[in-house]
Design a protein around this motif. Structure first.
Motif, mmCIF file in Angstrom:
data_model
loop_
_atom_site.group_PDB
_atom_site.id
_atom_site.type_symbol
_atom_site.label_atom_id
_atom_site.label_comp_id
_atom_site.label_asym_id
_atom_site.label_seq_id
_atom_site.Cartn_x
_atom_site.Cartn_y
_atom_site.Cartn_z
ATOM 1 N N GLN A 237 0.968 -1.311 0.117
ATOM 2 C CA GLN A 237 -0.150 0.046 -0.023
ATOM 3 C C GLN A 237 0.658 1.198 0.111
ATOM 4 O O GLN A 237 0.395 2.183 -0.224
ATOM 5 C CB GLN A 237 -0.899 -0.500 1.196
ATOM 6 N N LEU A 238 2.286 1.364 0.201
ATOM 7 C CA LEU A 238 3.300 2.099 0.020
ATOM 8 C C LEU A 238 4.219 2.578 -1.368
ATOM 9 O O LEU A 238 4.602 3.538 -1.609
ATOM 10 C CB LEU A 238 4.476 2.028 1.435
ATOM 11 N N HIS A 239 3.420 1.154 -1.847
ATOM 12 C CA HIS A 239 3.868 1.025 -2.971
ATOM 13 C C HIS A 239 3.400 1.281 -4.218
ATOM 14 O O HIS A 239 2.156 0.863 -4.307
ATOM 15 C CB HIS A 239 5.264 0.410 -3.061
ATOM 16 N N LEU A 240 3.631 2.162 -5.230
ATOM 17 C CA LEU A 240 3.113 2.101 -6.563
ATOM 18 C C LEU A 240 3.094 1.100 -7.363
ATOM 19 O O LEU A 240 4.051 -0.051 -6.793
ATOM 20 C CB LEU A 240 3.562 3.481 -7.180
ATOM 21 N N SER A 241 2.183 0.724 -8.644
ATOM 22 C CA SER A 241 3.093 -0.659 -9.353
ATOM 23 C C SER A 241 3.833 -1.052 -9.700
ATOM 24 O O SER A 241 4.367 -2.488 -9.788
ATOM 25 C CB SER A 241 1.643 -0.740 -10.306
ATOM 26 N N ASN A 242 5.337 0.183 -10.147
ATOM 27 C CA ASN A 242 6.058 -0.509 -10.406
ATOM 28 C C ASN A 242 7.371 -0.079 -9.508
ATOM 29 O O ASN A 242 8.544 -0.081 -9.459
ATOM 30 C CB ASN A 242 6.897 0.728 -11.188
ATOM 31 N N ASP A 243 6.461 -0.548 -8.416
ATOM 32 C CA ASP A 243 7.274 -1.099 -6.903
ATOM 33 C C ASP A 243 8.223 0.326 -6.467
ATOM 34 O O ASP A 243 8.989 0.054 -5.551
ATOM 35 C CB ASP A 243 8.011 -2.268 -6.256
ATOM 36 N N THR A 244 7.587 1.607 -6.294
ATOM 37 C CA THR A 244 8.342 2.541 -6.342
ATOM 38 C C THR A 244 6.951 3.873 -4.598
ATOM 39 O O THR A 244 6.452 3.375 -5.397
ATOM 40 C CB THR A 244 8.521 3.718 -7.445
ATOM 41 N N CYS A 245 8.691 3.853 -4.010
ATOM 42 C CA CYS A 245 7.310 4.231 -3.248
ATOM 43 C C CYS A 245 6.317 5.455 -3.447
ATOM 44 O O CYS A 245 6.298 6.109 -4.131
ATOM 45 C CB CYS A 245 7.857 5.338 -2.144
ATOM 46 N N LYS A 246 5.383 5.483 -2.991
ATOM 47 C CA LYS A 246 4.738 6.857 -3.171
ATOM 48 C C LYS A 246 4.431 7.918 -2.443
ATOM 49 O O LYS A 246 5.832 7.931 -1.324
ATOM 50 C CB LYS A 246 2.769 6.584 -2.760
ATOM 51 N N SER A 247 4.390 8.807 -3.127
ATOM 52 C CA SER A 247 5.017 10.730 -2.800
ATOM 53 C C SER A 247 3.616 10.928 -1.563
ATOM 54 O O SER A 247 2.521 11.005 -2.019
ATOM 55 C CB SER A 247 4.737 11.115 -3.645
ATOM 56 N N LEU A 248 4.403 10.882 -0.490
ATOM 57 C CA LEU A 248 3.652 11.464 0.517
ATOM 58 C C LEU A 248 4.085 13.179 0.739
ATOM 59 O O LEU A 248 4.777 14.010 0.596
ATOM 60 C CB LEU A 248 3.452 10.609 2.378
ATOM 61 N N ARG A 249 2.461 13.054 0.884
ATOM 62 C CA ARG A 249 2.369 15.037 1.299
ATOM 63 C C ARG A 249 3.176 15.033 2.410
ATOM 64 O O ARG A 249 3.704 15.975 2.713
ATOM 65 C CB ARG A 249 0.851 15.722 1.492
ATOM 66 N N THR A 250 2.699 14.872 3.245
ATOM 67 C CA THR A 250 2.864 14.809 4.563
ATOM 68 C C THR A 250 3.265 13.546 5.634
ATOM 69 O O THR A 250 1.723 12.623 5.189
ATOM 70 C CB THR A 250 1.470 15.557 5.334
ATOM 71 N N MET A 251 3.938 13.910 6.849
ATOM 72 C CA MET A 251 3.840 12.561 7.342
ATOM 73 C C MET A 251 3.660 12.931 8.543
ATOM 74 O O MET A 251 4.746 14.168 9.480
ATOM 75 C CB MET A 251 4.606 11.644 7.212
ATOM 76 N N TYR A 252 2.821 12.120 9.733
ATOM 77 C CA TYR A 252 2.553 12.964 10.825
ATOM 78 C C TYR A 252 3.046 11.560 11.616
ATOM 79 O O TYR A 252 2.600 10.410 11.561
ATOM 80 C CB TYR A 252 1.083 12.696 11.398
ATOM 81 N N LEU A 253 4.345 12.214 13.061
ATOM 82 C CA LEU A 253 4.840 10.593 13.513
ATOM 83 C C LEU A 253 4.701 11.397 15.461
ATOM 84 O O LEU A 253 4.920 12.214 16.146
ATOM 85 C CB LEU A 253 6.168 10.942 13.078
ATOM 86 N N ASP A 254 3.508 10.660 15.337
ATOM 87 C CA ASP A 254 3.416 10.971 17.187
ATOM 88 C C ASP A 254 3.445 10.020 17.786
ATOM 89 O O ASP A 254 3.862 9.053 17.658
ATOM 90 C CB ASP A 254 2.024 10.739 16.911
ATOM 91 N N THR A 255 5.165 10.047 18.113
ATOM 92 C CA THR A 255 5.894 9.089 19.242
ATOM 93 C C THR A 255 6.049 9.280 20.308
ATOM 94 O O THR A 255 6.970 10.633 20.783
ATOM 95 C CB THR A 255 7.044 8.708 18.228
ATOM 96 N N THR A 256 6.757 8.417 21.319
ATOM 97 C CA THR A 256 7.161 8.170 22.031
ATOM 98 C C THR A 256 8.921 8.601 22.276
ATOM 99 O O THR A 256 9.156 9.366 23.371
ATOM 100 C CB THR A 256 7.042 6.692 23.258
ATOM 101 N N PHE A 257 9.387 8.205 21.468
ATOM 102 C CA PHE A 257 11.435 8.395 21.741
ATOM 103 C C PHE A 257 11.683 9.216 20.959
ATOM 104 O O PHE A 257 12.470 9.033 20.394
ATOM 105 C CB PHE A 257 11.220 6.821 20.531
ATOM 106 N N PHE A 258 10.843 10.028 20.592
ATOM 107 C CA PHE A 258 11.158 11.764 19.525
ATOM 108 C C PHE A 258 11.748 12.523 20.358
ATOM 109 O O PHE A 258 13.052 13.356 20.374
ATOM 110 C CB PHE A 258 9.945 11.958 18.858
ATOM 111 N N HIS A 259 11.662 12.569 22.385
ATOM 112 C CA HIS A 259 12.016 13.708 22.865
ATOM 113 C C HIS A 259 14.016 12.976 23.137
ATOM 114 O O HIS A 259 14.511 11.997 23.031
ATOM 115 C CB HIS A 259 11.736 12.897 24.431
ATOM 116 N N PRO A 260 14.472 14.208 23.488
ATOM 117 C CA PRO A 260 15.864 14.426 22.782
ATOM 118 C C PRO A 260 16.513 13.345 24.281
ATOM 119 O O PRO A 260 17.615 12.849 24.155
ATOM 120 C CB PRO A 260 16.874 16.127 22.439
ATOM 121 N N LYS A 261 16.124 13.439 25.434
ATOM 122 C CA LYS A 261 16.492 12.849 26.391
ATOM 123 C C LYS A 261 16.853 11.171 26.163
ATOM 124 O O LYS A 261 16.940 10.297 26.877
ATOM 125 C CB LYS A 261 15.892 12.942 26.935
#
Length: 132
Positions: free
Chosen positions: A96-120
């Motif tokens: 689902q992240l790839h086009l039929s020719n196996d290239t990655c789809k172009s994302l307009r935006t990616m939201y990353l809501d993650t516990t481990f983003f804190h610099p500490k």
């Protein structure tokens, strides 16, 4: 915005429905299949016509029921993710992240809501150490 529902994976829906403190949510829980695109119709307030959006849940492999949401619509492609545990090989297998020719789809935006983003937090625990 008119599209009532709490969209989630089936596993998450079962966990939510099993909690008596969340019984008031039961009528709004909308489980979606993983790896199967689903078309959701919605309408913005003051809009004349409804719109459609394709939503695909992708396994995040973080904990039971965890998923990433891939939104595809007239404004582009957006990936929303909380915490995940994926290898490069896992991502290559996500059709689902790839086009039929196996290239990655172009994302307009990616939201990353993650516990481990804190610099500490300098390192993410391994799966093995998380299980212990």
């Amino acid at each position: 915005f008119s599209c009532k529902g709490l969209f989630c994976s089936l596993v998450t829906a079962l966990l939510l429905e099993a909690d008596p403190d969340l019984s008031h949510l039961k009528k709004n829980i909308k489980p979606l299949p993983v790896n199967e695109p689903v078309i959701i119709d919605f309408k913005f307030e003051n809009a004349r016509e409804a719109e459609s959006l394709t939503v695909t849940l992708l396994a995040a492999n973080h904990c039971p029921g965890s998923v990433m949401f891939l939104f595809e619509g007239r404004h582009g492609i957006v990936l929303y993710s909380g915490d995940f545990r994926l290898t490069a090989d896992d991502v290559r297998k996500m059709e689902q992240l790839h086009l039929s020719n196996d290239t990655c789809k172009s994302l307009r935006t990616m939201y990353l809501d993650t516990t481990f983003f804190h610099p500490k937090l300098k390192s993410i625990p391994t799966r093995e150490s998380s299980r212990d």
